[in-house]
Design an enzyme around this catalytic site. Sequence first.
Site, short mmCIF file in Angstrom:
data_model
loop_
_atom_site.label_atom_id
_atom_site.label_comp_id
_atom_site.label_asym_id
_atom_site.label_seq_id
_atom_site.Cartn_x
_atom_site.Cartn_y
_atom_site.Cartn_z
N GLU A 193 -0.21 -3.92 0.25
CA GLU A 193 0.86 -3.56 1.34
C GLU A 193 -0.02 -3.22 2.65
O GLU A 193 0.52 -3.75 3.69
CB GLU A 193 1.68 -2.47 0.71
CG GLU A 193 2.61 -2.39 -0.02
CD GLU A 193 3.83 -3.19 0.66
OE1 GLU A 193 4.04 -3.60 1.67
OE2 GLU A 193 4.81 -3.61 -0.08
N ASP A 203 7.56 -1.05 8.59
CA ASP A 203 6.92 -0.58 7.30
C ASP A 203 5.71 0.44 7.63
O ASP A 203 4.88 -0.23 8.47
CB ASP A 203 6.48 -1.50 6.27
CG ASP A 203 7.92 -2.00 5.81
OD1 ASP A 203 8.90 -1.64 5.69
OD2 ASP A 203 7.62 -3.44 5.62
#
Length: 146
Positions: A53, A69
């Site tokens: 991520e 995000d």
Amino acid sequence: MKSLLCAILFAFLAGTDAKVFAKCDLAKVLKAGGLDGYYGYSLANWMCLSYYESRYTTNAMYDNGWSRDYGVFQINSYWWCNDGKTSGAVAACGISCSNLMNDDITDDITCAKRVVRDPNGMGAWVAWNNYCKNKDVSSFVSGCVL
């Protein structure tokens, strides 16, 4: 691709306060934060998720066009945090997304625990589904003294 380049540029420009954790340093912080075994997910799974991520970067941000995000776990601004920009945001963690962009990842861990308690579990993260789920993720903690 353009969004990814914008995210990298944003992380670079905002980067004076960025911390990129070394693998074992992050593993220690995540373990101390109670993630090893949390809701049945090993520390290695959390490390794999964090790697794919954010590459262990505290101020990583990705703009996907309708939401963003944030942080080491890439917590989404529609579902989990409030960035003041995402229309109709649920913000179930009850925190500002900016809290996820600093070197203290205590609130990131707290919110990640909230995410994983939902029915999707770690499946809420696309990167975990694509790179970690049902894979040997032991290398993400190998060599670490925990």
